[in-house]
Design a protein around this motif. Structure first.
Motif, short mmCIF file in Angstrom:
data_model
loop_
_atom_site.label_atom_id
_atom_site.label_comp_id
_atom_site.label_asym_id
_atom_site.label_seq_id
_atom_site.Cartn_x
_atom_site.Cartn_y
_atom_site.Cartn_z
N ALA B 30 -1.15 33.00 39.33
CA ALA B 30 -2.44 33.48 39.63
C ALA B 30 -2.96 32.88 40.92
O ALA B 30 -2.41 31.96 41.20
N GLU B 31 -3.89 33.69 41.70
CA GLU B 31 -4.15 33.21 43.22
C GLU B 31 -5.60 32.83 43.06
O GLU B 31 -6.38 33.63 42.59
N PHE B 32 -5.85 31.64 43.60
CA PHE B 32 -7.06 30.95 43.90
C PHE B 32 -7.83 31.71 45.03
O PHE B 32 -7.09 32.02 46.20
N SER B 33 -9.04 31.88 45.02
CA SER B 33 -9.91 32.48 46.18
C SER B 33 -9.69 31.67 47.44
O SER B 33 -10.07 31.87 48.38
N SER B 34 -9.53 30.19 46.98
CA SER B 34 -9.36 29.13 48.33
C SER B 34 -8.58 28.30 47.79
O SER B 34 -8.16 27.83 46.50
N ASP B 35 -7.89 27.58 48.87
CA ASP B 35 -7.02 26.46 48.34
C ASP B 35 -7.77 25.34 47.94
O ASP B 35 -8.86 24.79 48.22
N VAL B 36 -7.10 24.80 46.83
CA VAL B 36 -7.72 23.81 45.76
C VAL B 36 -7.22 22.40 46.15
O VAL B 36 -7.59 21.40 45.72
N LYS B 37 -6.49 22.16 47.56
CA LYS B 37 -6.16 20.58 47.75
C LYS B 37 -7.20 19.84 47.87
O LYS B 37 -6.80 18.82 47.46
N GLU B 38 -8.38 20.03 48.17
CA GLU B 38 -9.55 19.18 48.58
C GLU B 38 -9.86 18.71 47.26
O GLU B 38 -10.74 17.69 47.16
N VAL B 39 -9.78 19.40 46.21
CA VAL B 39 -10.38 19.16 44.65
C VAL B 39 -9.37 18.26 44.17
O VAL B 39 -9.78 17.59 43.05
N MET B 40 -8.40 18.23 44.63
CA MET B 40 -7.04 17.53 43.76
C MET B 40 -7.46 16.14 43.37
O MET B 40 -7.26 15.81 42.16
N PRO B 41 -7.66 15.25 44.45
CA PRO B 41 -8.00 13.89 44.23
C PRO B 41 -9.14 13.82 42.97
O PRO B 41 -9.19 12.85 42.00
N TYR B 42 -10.07 14.43 43.09
CA TYR B 42 -11.14 14.69 41.95
C TYR B 42 -10.61 15.05 40.50
O TYR B 42 -10.68 14.28 39.51
N LEU B 43 -9.66 16.04 40.71
CA LEU B 43 -8.94 16.46 39.43
C LEU B 43 -8.15 15.36 38.85
O LEU B 43 -7.92 15.16 37.63
N ASN B 44 -7.43 14.76 39.86
CA ASN B 44 -6.49 13.66 39.54
C ASN B 44 -7.32 12.63 38.59
O ASN B 44 -6.70 12.06 37.55
N THR B 45 -8.67 12.44 38.86
CA THR B 45 -9.34 11.64 37.91
C THR B 45 -9.95 12.25 36.81
O THR B 45 -9.81 11.66 35.55
N VAL B 46 -10.32 13.53 37.01
CA VAL B 46 -10.93 14.09 35.66
C VAL B 46 -9.85 14.63 34.64
O VAL B 46 -9.98 14.34 33.52
N ILE B 47 -8.71 15.02 35.09
CA ILE B 47 -7.71 15.51 34.17
C ILE B 47 -6.93 14.24 33.64
O ILE B 47 -6.13 13.41 34.56
N LYS B 48 -7.06 14.06 32.54
CA LYS B 48 -6.63 12.60 31.90
C LYS B 48 -5.03 12.54 31.88
O LYS B 48 -4.41 11.48 31.95
N ASN B 49 -4.49 13.69 31.89
CA ASN B 49 -2.92 13.65 31.54
C ASN B 49 -2.24 14.26 32.99
O ASN B 49 -1.36 14.77 32.91
N ALA B 50 -3.06 14.42 33.95
CA ALA B 50 -2.71 14.93 35.34
C ALA B 50 -1.63 14.20 35.84
O ALA B 50 -1.55 12.76 35.92
#
Lengths: 381, 183
Positions: B30-50
């Motif tokens: 699937a395609e995101f309507s925006s690049d999600v790069k900038e959220v990744m460091p936050y997702l890295n914290t939030v997603i426990k098994n990332a």
């Protein structure tokens, strides 16, 4: 003659919100294609509309997993799917005298062909049930209670929660026909503790004809009602186990689902509680005015709180078909006469021979329209 | 909750095919309507098994049997149940990204490279032929060494010979890249 007045909402809602028509036109014009399965973007756009509609249905019935909702051609197909998919030879079903022929004829067919038996619990002429009659009807092989949420003849709302409790105490499941309730009365499957549910898309959910669906509680496995392509696991000679694909063989009614999605969006954003509150005002008003006409016989409880916007009545000295015709020709008022596909309900209220006149309201019906209807009935003395 | 603009307006399904790893499952993109790069460091914290690779800017995690990879504007998922499940995962990922972005002020971003996967998990993605052509006695032994960085994925002969495992090879390469292992 004033402008036409539509009082046959329990058959089909009319008119629909304009966004319903827009979505249908837009689907045919701008999307147009069928299911994707890895084909191309536009096909995914079609699938996405179906999924969005599934979510709106799930939201309406407070179902957490949209995959438990499958689309059909309408409530009749839904009821056939649920009853024929669930019932096994030797099973017994408890049902009521207020059921539509979609339930009664399906059960009877199963009685003739599959050794399924059923017991009909009768209500009184006001549509009231004695709950002990449900308990008394249970047999050791009772597997299902099949009943409607609200009657399509007298509008009476059934005490579902109490009946569900009885069914579950006897290890039987509940199949709820929400044709007359969904969209105008709150239907929460968890609160009502419902196992199987059938809905119509073209009534109070404000979609077009030709679309409806089912909810099947997690953990309940049904035999398929029809077989065909699902776009998945195509090598297998049997239908997939997973929902909704198991019950959605063949190409879906995409334009219908696109329209239904908008009807549901309207209902979900306005809120069923608020719709019921508004309709209740009109129902109260209509009952009050109908009761004041002594040349009428009004059937049902006469109490707005346990009634959806469906009224059955007869004008003394007139056949209901004559009244319906007169209202149409002379006043432009659209109502129905006859048995409304629910002969047992007419038996309960004592109108099996001649039938009755049925007037039903919807989300845009006004008190003024009720006044015009009452004035027209006044002239039939 | 304060009304604010959603980070992702849309996530559009663009590709779906039967899964190559598990029977009767699907993989999709699937395609995101925006690049999600900038959220990744936050997702890295939030997603426990990332599993997060900051150099490549890829996040990989699992949800039940589903393998989910986020990269630039692309969401790639393996082992989804079916099409409806695909749409449910799209909703889940969209909400996860939007919620994480909305709450980013209260999340400590993590730029740390993390590999949170097990040898058993890697093993489950391999051809599992136990052919010994890589020099290891079993595929599981190979998975252990791959995770330890002692062997490269390309040593897996079945994966790199013929068409049989070509789709799986592509997925394995993506995984190995995400995890920063030797391809």
């Amino acid at each position: 003659m004033e402008k036409e007045i539509y009082l046959d909402w329990s058959a089909t809602s009319y008119k629909k919100p304009t966004q319903v028509l827009d979505a249908m036109i837009s689907f045919i014009e701008d999307v147009g294609v069928s299911s994707g399965r890895g084909a191309y973007k536009r096909a995914f756009a079609a699938d996405n509309i179906v999924y969005e509609c599934r979510k709106e249905v799930a939201r309406l019935f407070s179902v957490s997993d949209p995959a438990r909702i499958a689309f059909t051609s309408g409530a009749t197909e839904s009821i056939n799917l649920l009853l024929k998919g669930f019932l096994q030879p030797g099973d017994h079903v408890v049902t009521t005298s207020l059921e539509h022929n979609a339930v009664i004829r399906t059960l009877h067919r199963l009685k003739l062909t599959r050794d399924v038996d059923y017991t009909i619990v009768h209500c009184d002429s006001g549509g009231h049930f004695d709950l002990t009659d449900f308990k008394k009807s249970v047999r050791p092989n009772t597997k299902l209670f099949a009943l409607n949420h609200a009657s399509n003849v007298i509008g009476r709302i059934l005490p579902i929660r109490a009946i569900t409790k009885i069914a579950h105490e006897h290890n039987a499941k509940i199949m709820l026909d929400t044709a007359q309730s969904a969209g105008s009365l709150e239907v929460n499957v968890a609160e009502l503790d419902v196992d199987l549910l059938a809905f119509a898309g073209h009534k109070s959910l404000l979609g077009p004809q030709g679309v409806g669906g089912v909810y099947i509680r997690e953990g309940i496995t049904l035999a398929t009602f029809k077989e065909g392509g699902t776009g998945s696991d195509s090598k297998s000679r049997t239908m997939p186990e997973n929902l909704p694909e198991r019950f959605e063989a063949g190409t879906l009614n995409y334009p219908g689902i696109a329209g239904l999605k908008e009807g549901l969006k309207y209902i979900n954003s306005r809120g069923v509680t608020s719709i019921r509150k508004a309709e209740l005002e009109v129902i109260k008003y209509a009952l009050e005015r109908l009761k004041a006409l002594e040349h009428l016989t009004l059937y049902g409880s006469g109490n707005a709180d346990d009634t959806v916007g469906v009224f059955a009545l007869n004008v003394k000295g007139y056949e209901p078909s004559v009244v319906a015709h007169t209202l149409d020709i002379e006043h432009g008022i659209m109502v129905r006469s006859g048995l409304h596909c629910a002969p047992l309900a007419h038996e309960s209220i004592g109108t099996l021979d001649g039938g009755a006149l049925r007037a039903s309201i919807g989300y845009t019906t006004t008190k003024h329209e009720i006044d015009v209807f009452i004035d027209a009935l006044e002239k039939l003395r | 909750m304060t009304e604010q603009k959603l980070f992702l307006e849309r996530v559009s399904l663009i590709y779906m095919a039967p899964c190559v790893i598990a029977n009767n499952n699907v993989r999709f993109e699937a395609e995101f309507s925006s690049d999600v790069k900038e959220v990744m460091p936050y997702l890295n914290t939030v997603i426990k098994n990332a599993t997060y690779n900051p150099e490549r800017e890829i996040i990989f995690f699992t949800k039940g049997p589903r393998m989910i990879t986020l990269r630039d504007r692309k969401l790639a998922v393996q082992r989804a149940d079916d099409q409806t499940d695909a749409y449910k995962i799209i909703d889940f990922v969209k909400d996860l990204i939007n919620d994480t972005y909305a709450n980013r002020e209260s999340i400590t971003p993590s730029y740390e490279k993390k590999v949170r996967t097990s040898a058993l998990e890697i093993f489950s993605y391999l051809p599992r032929t136990n052919c010994k052509l890589c020099g290891e006695p079993t595929c599981l032994a190979f998975a252990v060494k791959l995770l330890a960085g002692e062997v490269a994925l390309s040593a897996c002969v079945p994966l790199y010979s013929g068409e049989k495992f070509s789709a799986r090879k592509k997925e394995m390469e993506e995984l190995v890249e995400t995890m920063g292992l030797n391809s």
